[in-house]
Motif scaffolding. Structure first.
Motif, PDB file in Angstrom:
ATOM      1  N   PRO A   1      37.971  10.107  37.388  1.00 12.49           N
ATOM      2  CA  PRO A   1      39.215  10.881  37.257  1.00 12.49           C
ATOM      3  C   PRO A   1      39.776  11.233  38.625  1.00 12.49           C
ATOM      4  CG  PRO A   1      37.308  12.245  36.737  1.00 12.49           C
ATOM      5  CD  PRO A   1      36.791  10.847  36.901  1.00 12.49           C
ATOM      6  N   SER A   2      41.050  11.606  38.657  1.00 13.03           N
ATOM      7  CA  SER A   2      41.741  11.896  39.916  1.00 13.03           C
ATOM      8  C   SER A   2      42.327  13.298  39.899  1.00 13.03           C
ATOM      9  CB  SER A   2      42.867  10.878  40.128  1.00 13.03           C
ATOM     10  OG  SER A   2      43.691  11.238  41.213  1.00 13.03           O
ATOM     11  N   ARG A   3      42.422  13.908  41.081  1.00 15.50           N
ATOM     12  CA  ARG A   3      43.130  15.178  41.210  1.00 15.50           C
ATOM     13  C   ARG A   3      44.621  15.000  40.962  1.00 15.50           C
ATOM     14  NH1 ARG A   3      39.246  14.886  44.880  1.00 15.50           N
ATOM     15  NH2 ARG A   3      37.867  16.671  45.236  1.00 15.50           N
TER      16      ARG A   3
ATOM     17  N   ASP B   1      38.968  19.951  41.789  1.00 14.19           N
ATOM     18  CA  ASP B   1      38.238  18.719  41.496  1.00 14.19           C
ATOM     19  C   ASP B   1      38.556  18.282  40.073  1.00 14.19           C
ATOM     20  OD1 ASP B   1      37.128  18.662  43.966  1.00 14.19           O
ATOM     21  OD2 ASP B   1      35.184  19.463  43.351  1.00 14.19           O
ATOM     22  N   PRO B   2      38.756  16.977  39.858  1.00 18.67           N
ATOM     23  CA  PRO B   2      39.095  16.499  38.510  1.00 18.67           C
ATOM     24  C   PRO B   2      37.912  16.670  37.569  1.00 18.67           C
ATOM     25  CG  PRO B   2      38.679  14.653  39.972  1.00 18.67           C
ATOM     26  CD  PRO B   2      38.685  15.874  40.833  1.00 18.67           C
TER      27      PRO B   2
END
Length: 220
Positions: A138-140, A216-217
């Motif tokens: 996952p991404s921020r 954080d994601p």
């Protein structure tokens, strides 16, 4: 793209494939009569099916984006190397589509803007599908990551073409896409899999520098 050597395509599909190839070869200055000749039909039949040159281009855009989206989703969610290796083995077949996409960006204007915007939305969707499937981290900033990867991928193609203008024909670009793939696949996979920096010092420093940084994601 399906081969017309083995299958007799419906007229509309045959015109569209001829247009993708011709626009990729000559850019969007190519005329409807030339495309009609390539497809083995009359210019009137092209107008009958698509209404105008802009209508034909919009359908070509949708087709090219659809193929790219489907292949990216398949690769992002498979979780195995088999799909990726099969795609690499057949990379030449995507030459006309890649060249068409570059021509769309080079042409500029609203259609090019719409084309890139859709590529970014599609990238966001297939990356999200990979996150859900557990194959992608996952991404921020999911939208920012999708935008970066789209710019990176298309920018690489456009730079390569500017350095090798003699290769910019549909037939030659099939070979060119193979050459590009051979040059960038290993370093790209290394970067995407192992990362570049040995720790997160630079990331943490940047997150402290920007106002209201994302957290954080969450891992699904």
């Amino acid at each position: 793209m399906r081969s017309t050597e083995d299958t007799v395509l419906p007229t509309r599909e045959r015109i569209r494939e001829a247009a993708v190839a011709r626009f990729g070869r000559d850019g969007f200055s190519a005329g409807l009569r030339t495309i009609a000749t390539d497809a083995g039909v009359t210019a009137g039949l092209v107008i009958h099916h698509f209404g105008s040159k802009e209508g034909l281009r919009r359908e070509c855009d949708a087709y090219v984006l659809g193929v790219i989206r489907a292949e990216k989703i398949r690769t992002a969610t498979s979780g195995t190397a088999t799909g990726m290796l099969a795609q690499l083995a057949e990379i030449e077949q995507y030459g006309p589509l890649a060249l068409y996409a570059v021509r769309s960006l080079q042409a500029g204007g609203q259609l090019a803007t719409d084309f890139v915007a859709q590529m970014i939305r599609d990238a966001e969707a297939y990356l999200a599908a990979g996150v859900e499937a557990g194959t992608i981290r996952p991404s921020r900033d999911p939208v920012g990551r999708a935008r970066y990867l789209t710019f990176q991928g298309m920018g690489s193609l456009m730079l390569w073409i500017s350095l090798h203008p003699e290769m910019v024909t549909v037939d030659d670009f099939r070979s060119a896409l193979r050459e590009i793939s051979d040059q960038i696949t290993l370093p790209a996979l290394e970067l995407f899999t192992q990362g570049l920096f040995v720790d997160r010092t630079m990331l943490d420093a940047y997150l402290m520098h920007v106002p209201d940084p994302p957290g954080d994601p969450a891992v699904p």
